[in-house]
Design a protein around this motif. Structure first.
Motif, short mmCIF file in Angstrom:
data_model
loop_
_atom_site.label_atom_id
_atom_site.label_comp_id
_atom_site.label_asym_id
_atom_site.label_seq_id
_atom_site.Cartn_x
_atom_site.Cartn_y
_atom_site.Cartn_z
N SER A 1 -38.84 39.54 13.04
CA SER A 1 -39.90 39.09 13.95
C SER A 1 -39.45 37.91 14.82
CB SER A 1 -41.14 38.69 13.15
OG SER A 1 -40.82 37.74 12.15
N TYR A 2 -38.29 37.31 14.51
CA TYR A 2 -37.75 36.23 15.33
C TYR A 2 -37.28 36.77 16.69
CZ TYR A 2 -34.60 32.43 16.75
OH TYR A 2 -33.97 31.43 17.45
N PHE A 3 -37.00 38.07 16.74
CA PHE A 3 -36.49 38.70 17.94
C PHE A 3 -37.60 39.55 18.59
CE2 PHE A 3 -33.05 38.11 14.93
CZ PHE A 3 -32.08 37.50 15.71
N PRO A 4 -37.44 39.92 19.87
CA PRO A 4 -38.41 40.81 20.49
C PRO A 4 -38.48 42.14 19.75
CG PRO A 4 -36.97 39.82 22.14
CD PRO A 4 -36.39 39.48 20.81
N ILE A 5 -39.69 42.57 19.45
CA ILE A 5 -39.89 43.77 18.63
C ILE A 5 -40.64 44.83 19.43
CG2 ILE A 5 -41.13 44.71 16.64
CD1 ILE A 5 -40.52 42.22 15.13
N GLU A 6 -40.18 46.05 19.27
CA GLU A 6 -40.87 47.21 19.83
C GLU A 6 -41.51 47.98 18.68
OE1 GLU A 6 -39.82 51.29 22.36
OE2 GLU A 6 -38.24 49.90 21.74
N ILE A 7 -42.80 48.27 18.79
CA ILE A 7 -43.51 49.05 17.77
C ILE A 7 -43.50 50.51 18.18
CG2 ILE A 7 -45.74 49.48 16.68
CD1 ILE A 7 -46.30 46.51 16.83
N LEU A 8 -43.10 51.37 17.24
CA LEU A 8 -42.97 52.80 17.51
C LEU A 8 -44.01 53.58 16.71
CD1 LEU A 8 -39.09 53.03 17.07
CD2 LEU A 8 -40.31 52.84 19.23
N VAL A 9 -44.96 54.16 17.39
CA VAL A 9 -45.91 55.10 16.78
C VAL A 9 -46.17 56.18 17.83
CG1 VAL A 9 -48.16 55.46 15.72
CG2 VAL A 9 -47.00 53.28 15.42
N ASP A 10 -45.52 57.32 17.68
CA ASP A 10 -45.59 58.33 18.74
C ASP A 10 -46.68 59.37 18.50
OD1 ASP A 10 -44.08 59.48 16.56
OD2 ASP A 10 -43.54 61.10 17.95
N SER A 11 -47.26 59.38 17.30
CA SER A 11 -48.30 60.36 17.00
C SER A 11 -49.43 59.69 16.22
CB SER A 11 -47.72 61.53 16.19
OG SER A 11 -48.70 62.50 15.92
N PRO A 12 -50.24 58.84 16.89
CA PRO A 12 -51.26 58.07 16.18
C PRO A 12 -52.34 58.91 15.53
CG PRO A 12 -51.52 57.86 18.57
CD PRO A 12 -50.21 58.55 18.33
N GLN A 13 -52.49 60.16 15.94
CA GLN A 13 -53.48 61.01 15.29
C GLN A 13 -53.04 61.45 13.90
OE1 GLN A 13 -51.55 61.72 17.86
NE2 GLN A 13 -51.24 63.93 18.17
N CYS A 14 -51.74 61.32 13.61
CA CYS A 14 -51.21 61.76 12.31
C CYS A 14 -50.58 60.63 11.50
CB CYS A 14 -50.16 62.85 12.51
SG CYS A 14 -50.83 64.41 13.12
N TYR A 15 -50.10 59.56 12.18
CA TYR A 15 -49.42 58.46 11.50
C TYR A 15 -49.80 57.14 12.15
CZ TYR A 15 -46.63 62.60 10.48
OH TYR A 15 -46.24 63.87 10.14
N GLY A 16 -49.72 56.06 11.39
CA GLY A 16 -50.08 54.76 11.92
C GLY A 16 -49.18 53.66 11.42
N LEU A 17 -49.36 52.46 11.97
CA LEU A 17 -48.59 51.29 11.58
C LEU A 17 -49.46 50.05 11.79
CD1 LEU A 17 -44.91 50.50 12.28
CD2 LEU A 17 -46.62 48.81 12.92
N ARG A 18 -49.40 49.14 10.83
CA ARG A 18 -50.14 47.89 10.93
C ARG A 18 -49.23 46.75 10.48
NH1 ARG A 18 -55.05 46.91 6.97
NH2 ARG A 18 -53.26 46.86 5.56
N VAL A 19 -48.98 45.81 11.38
CA VAL A 19 -48.10 44.68 11.09
C VAL A 19 -48.86 43.64 10.28
CG1 VAL A 19 -46.74 42.81 12.08
CG2 VAL A 19 -46.71 45.08 13.13
N GLY A 20 -48.24 43.10 9.24
CA GLY A 20 -48.85 42.08 8.41
C GLY A 20 -48.30 40.71 8.71
N THR A 21 -48.72 39.75 7.94
CA THR A 21 -48.24 38.39 8.04
C THR A 21 -47.65 37.99 6.69
OG1 THR A 21 -50.45 37.56 7.47
CG2 THR A 21 -49.92 37.76 9.80
#
Length: 309
Positions: free
Chosen positions: A264-284
């Motif tokens: 997270s110290y570097f620029p991050i790209e979040i990849l979720v190409d099919s949100p109807q079938c898969y998801g992602l949630r960043v925590g702390t």
């Protein structure tokens, strides 16, 4: 036989224990016995291997994070493994990876868990390592020339016993040797020394001399030709608490000077190409079973027949 490296701070280790492992006699190593069909698959799969450097393979779906702010010398993470129902013509991975590419020519290394019945011939969870290098050549594990197995107790590939009630965790670390330029695979643990499994020689690659341009972690699935996509992670969307879905935690990278930082110290790209079938949630930063998670994210989903191409 041992990499030269700066040790990572290890706050959590592997839940996979090497129970009753017998050290191979001096001069020998553990190697998966390969059938003719297995060797054929090992050479064919790299042509269609799913890697998030480019998401242009039909039926490929990804949920993860990556950074293109290289060069990087290594990446490690706490990887989640759970038993899933995967059909024979599908695959589901949880992996860390690093790569570089120029003019559609890609160097790539990944490691983690996979369920891939078409490759292994069964639906179990397996640890694995994969590389793709110069001239488009690549291979899984030790099925063909490439990875140099060094550990006499821990093979790069093995089936993992998964509890029906508890997931298993692995902490792989892919890193470039300061002196030789080779790329080592190490399993980090709370006890010293860590498990140095072996390395991919630098001669396999033509875009890794000064490190990797990109690093990332996440879940990847490959749908069947019929279009049905398999579950990812533990098959649940990350819409509940951090214990309800699959997780990647303590994601650390080594920069060009071999200095350790959270991704997270570097620029991050979040990849979720099919949100109807898969998801992602960043925590702390949180604690889980007395372990500090650091930068983490939950990911996964059930898949299905409407995930797209």
């Amino acid at each position: 036989m041992k990499p030269s490296r700066t040790e990572l701070n290890s706050q959590t280790g592997n839940s996979i224990t090497q129970k009753n492992k017998i050290k191979c006699p001096d001069g020998t190593i553990p190697v998966l016995r390969n059938t003719k069909d297995f060797l054929t698959s090992a050479n064919l799969f790299p042509e269609n291997y799913v890697h998030p450097q480019s998401v242009d393979s039909p039926g490929t779906h990804i949920a993860g994070v990556r950074s293109h702010a290289g060069p990087y010398r290594g990446i490690q993470a706490w990887v989640y493994g759970v038993d899933l129902k995967i059909e024979k013509d599908q695959a589901s991975y949880s992996q860390i990876y690093l790569g570089s590419g120029v003019n559609n020519k890609i160097n790539y290394i990944s490691a983690g868990f996979m369920i891939n019945p078409g490759y292994f011939g069964d639906g179990r969870v397996w640890s694995y390592g994969f590389w793709k290098g110069k001239d488009g050549k690549g291979c899984y594990n030790t099925a063909c020339s490439g990875f140099v197995q060094v550990s006499q107790t821990i093979p790069i590939v093995q089936p993992i016993d998964i509890s029906p009630t508890e997931p298993s965790f692995l902490r792989p670390f892919i890193h470039q040797d300061k002196n030789t330029g080779n790329w080592w695979l190490t399993y980090l643990g709370p006890d010293k020394p860590n498990g140095d499994l072996g390395y991919w020689p630098k001669e396999l690659f033509d875009h890794f001399d000064n490190g990797a341009n990109m690093v990332g972690v996440g879940g990847v699935v490959k749908a069947s030709p019929s279009g049905s996509s398999p579950p990812m992670g533990n098959g649940k969307f990350p819409d509940g608490g951090r214990r309800t879905s699959a997780i990647f935690a303590n994601i650390d990278v080594l920069n060009s000077n071999y200095e350790q930082s959270k991704i997270s110290y570097f620029p991050i790209e979040i990849l979720v190409d099919s949100p109807q079938c898969y998801g992602l949630r960043v925590g702390t930063v949180k604690w889980y079973r007395r372990t500090r998670l650091g930068y983490f994210f939950n990911y996964g989903g059930p898949g299905g027949n409407s995930c797209g191409v």
